[in-house]
Design a protein around this motif. Structure first.
Motif: not given
Ligand code: HEM
Length: 90
Positions: A19-28, A35-49
Motif C-alpha cells: 500500500r501507499k505506493g510501496k511494493d509488497a515484500w514477504m520473507a520466506l 511479491i508485487t510482480p507475482y501477485a496477479k498470477f497467484h492462483p489463490g488471489g491477491v488478498p490471500e497472497l
C-alpha cells in the motif's frame, strides 16, 4: 564472490505492505521477496497472497501449500536476506 544481497531488517519489511505506493515484500525461510510482480498470477488471489505481506510468511505459506516451489517462481523477485534488527533500533 558472494551475491551482494540487501540486508532487510524486520522494520524495513514491515513498511512493504503493498500500500501507499510501496511494493509488497514477504520473507520466506530467511529470504525476502518482492511479491508485487507475482501477485496477479497467484492462483489463490491477491488478498490471500497479501496475508503474508510485510512479514515473515514462512509458517502461513507452509500451512497452505508446502509443495509450491516459490524459490524458483520468485527467483527474479529476490530482494535480499532477512536479518535481525540492529540492537540500537530495537
Ligand atoms: C494457491 C494462499 C503465498 C503460489 C493458494 C491457495 C491459497 C493460497 C488459499 C489455494 C487457492 C485455491 O486452490 O483456490 C496463500 C497465502 C500466501 C501464499 C496465504 C502467503 C503466505 C504464495 C506464494 C506463492 C504461491 C509466495 C509462490 C510464489 C501458489 C500456487 C498455488 C497457490 C502455485 C496453486 C497451488 C496448487 O493448486 O497446488 N495460495 N499463498 N502462494 N499459491 Fe499461494
Amino acid at each position: 564472490p558472494s551475491t551482494p544481497y540487501l540486508r532487510v531488517t524486520p522494520s524495513m519489511l514491515r513498511k512493504q505492505t503493498g500500500r501507499k505506493g510501496k511494493d509488497a515484500w514477504m520473507a520466506l525461510n530467511g529470504k525476502v521477496y518482492n511479491i508485487t510482480p507475482y501477485a496477479k498470477f497467484h492462483p489463490g488471489g491477491v488478498p490471500e497472497l497479501l496475508r503474508g505481506a510485510a512479514r515473515d510468511g514462512t509458517k502461513l505459506f507452509g500451512e497452505i501449500h508446502p509443495w509450491v516451489n516459490y524459490e524458483n517462481m520468485l527467483a527474479a523477485c529476490l530482494v535480499g536476506l532477512l536479518v535481525e534488527e540492529p540492537e540500537k533500533e530495537k
